[in-house]
Motif scaffolding. Structure first.
Motif, short mmCIF file in Angstrom:
data_model
loop_
_atom_site.label_atom_id
_atom_site.label_comp_id
_atom_site.label_asym_id
_atom_site.label_seq_id
_atom_site.Cartn_x
_atom_site.Cartn_y
_atom_site.Cartn_z
N ALA A 67 0.82 -1.22 0.00
CA ALA A 67 0.00 0.00 0.00
C ALA A 67 0.85 1.27 0.00
O ALA A 67 0.31 2.37 0.00
N GLY A 68 2.19 1.12 0.04
CA GLY A 68 3.06 2.27 -0.07
C GLY A 68 3.79 2.70 1.19
O GLY A 68 4.47 3.73 1.19
N LEU A 69 3.68 1.91 2.26
CA LEU A 69 4.40 2.25 3.49
C LEU A 69 5.77 1.58 3.50
O LEU A 69 5.95 0.52 2.89
N PRO A 70 6.74 2.17 4.20
CA PRO A 70 8.05 1.54 4.29
C PRO A 70 7.94 0.16 4.94
O PRO A 70 7.13 -0.05 5.85
N GLY A 71 8.74 -0.77 4.48
CA GLY A 71 8.73 -2.12 5.04
C GLY A 71 9.32 -2.17 6.43
O GLY A 71 10.17 -1.35 6.79
N GLU A 72 8.85 -3.12 7.21
CA GLU A 72 9.36 -3.33 8.57
C GLU A 72 10.15 -4.64 8.55
O GLU A 72 9.62 -5.68 8.19
N ASP A 73 11.44 -4.57 8.92
CA ASP A 73 12.27 -5.76 8.79
C ASP A 73 12.72 -6.35 10.13
O ASP A 73 13.59 -7.21 10.16
N ARG A 74 12.13 -5.91 11.24
CA ARG A 74 12.48 -6.48 12.54
C ARG A 74 11.94 -7.90 12.67
O ARG A 74 10.88 -8.22 12.14
N ILE A 75 12.66 -8.73 13.40
CA ILE A 75 12.17 -10.06 13.70
C ILE A 75 10.94 -9.92 14.58
O ILE A 75 10.92 -9.13 15.53
N TYR A 76 9.90 -10.68 14.26
CA TYR A 76 8.65 -10.56 15.00
C TYR A 76 8.72 -11.38 16.28
O TYR A 76 8.90 -12.60 16.25
N VAL A 77 8.59 -10.69 17.41
CA VAL A 77 8.56 -11.34 18.73
C VAL A 77 7.25 -10.93 19.40
O VAL A 77 7.12 -9.82 19.92
N PRO A 78 6.24 -11.80 19.39
CA PRO A 78 4.94 -11.42 19.96
C PRO A 78 5.03 -11.26 21.48
O PRO A 78 5.59 -12.11 22.17
N HIS A 79 4.44 -10.15 21.98
CA HIS A 79 4.53 -9.88 23.42
C HIS A 79 3.55 -8.77 23.81
O HIS A 79 3.09 -8.01 22.96
N LEU A 80 3.27 -8.70 25.11
CA LEU A 80 2.55 -7.58 25.71
C LEU A 80 3.55 -6.81 26.57
O LEU A 80 4.14 -7.38 27.49
N THR A 81 3.76 -5.54 26.30
CA THR A 81 4.68 -4.75 27.11
C THR A 81 4.03 -4.46 28.46
O THR A 81 2.98 -3.83 28.52
N VAL A 82 4.68 -4.91 29.53
CA VAL A 82 4.14 -4.78 30.88
C VAL A 82 4.81 -3.65 31.65
O VAL A 82 4.19 -2.99 32.47
N ALA A 83 6.10 -3.41 31.38
CA ALA A 83 6.82 -2.34 32.08
C ALA A 83 8.01 -1.90 31.24
O ALA A 83 8.53 -2.67 30.42
N ARG A 84 8.46 -0.66 31.49
CA ARG A 84 9.64 -0.12 30.82
C ARG A 84 10.60 0.44 31.86
O ARG A 84 10.17 0.91 32.91
#
Length: 197
Positions: free
Chosen positions: A117-134
């Protein structure tokens, strides 16, 4: 608009993660603990999307979602980014198990649809997660992980995919813009798009 595509955890998953993180809140209260109403499982990060690309993008994303049947996940355990450096971690997350093959395929197709659709590609490895804290700056979270133990476990039926607008600095930071039913192309009983109202 700053957008991403995500799955939203059901109430049972939210409750499981909330209960499992309690020892962590007591152990390390000065972390930035994320709000449960903002928890999501990102499938594709889209970034800033120009208005003129939105119609084509939403059509492509909806079509990609329709090609994938519903599947079942679980929330399962803890992890940190950067992995595996517990001694200099910036993010604590709840992991995802279950049919991760279906999840990865969905994520890949959504990324491909966004790119087409014209957006820049994302090349990060996909790691599924829920961010709980930073943690800023990153720090040693070894003791926290030990205190948290094995982590949450709960079933997660994936049935709908959401296009979400990110609005940093607002009380309602995440707003669902569109919701599509998984498998709508193969199941005539499932409407392709659901109301967000």
């Amino acid at each position: 608009m700053r957008l991403f595509v995500a799955l939203t955890p059901p109430a049972a998953v939210v409750d499981a993660v909330l209960g499992a993180r309690e020892p962590g809140l007591r152990h390390t209260p000065d972390l930035h603990w994320t709000r449960p109403d903002g928890w999501h499982l990102t499938l594709a990060f889209l970034g800033e999307v120009p208005d003129d690309l939105l119609p084509g993008l939403t059509g492509a994303l909806g079509a990609a979602v329709g090609e994938h049947d519903p599947f079942d996940l679980t929330v399962d355990g803890w992890g940190v980014f950067p992995h595996p450096h517990r001694d200099r971690a910036a993010v604590l997350w709840a992991g995802v198990g279950g049919d991760t093959g279906a999840l990865a395929a969905l994520s890949a197709d959504l990324r491909a649809a966004a790119s087409a659709a014209g957006l820049p590609g994302e090349d990060r490895i996909y790691v599924p997660h829920l961010t709980v804290a930073r943690s800023r700056p990153p720090r040693d979270l070894t003791g926290l992980l030990s205190e948290l133990g094995n982590g949450p476990q709960a079933p997660w039926p994936a049935r709908d995919v959401h296009l979400v607008e990110s609005r940093p600095g607002r009380e309602d930071r995440y707003r669902t813009a569109r919701t599509w039913a998984l498998g709508w192309k193969t199941d005539p009983g499932r409407p392709p798009e659901r109301s967000t109202a």
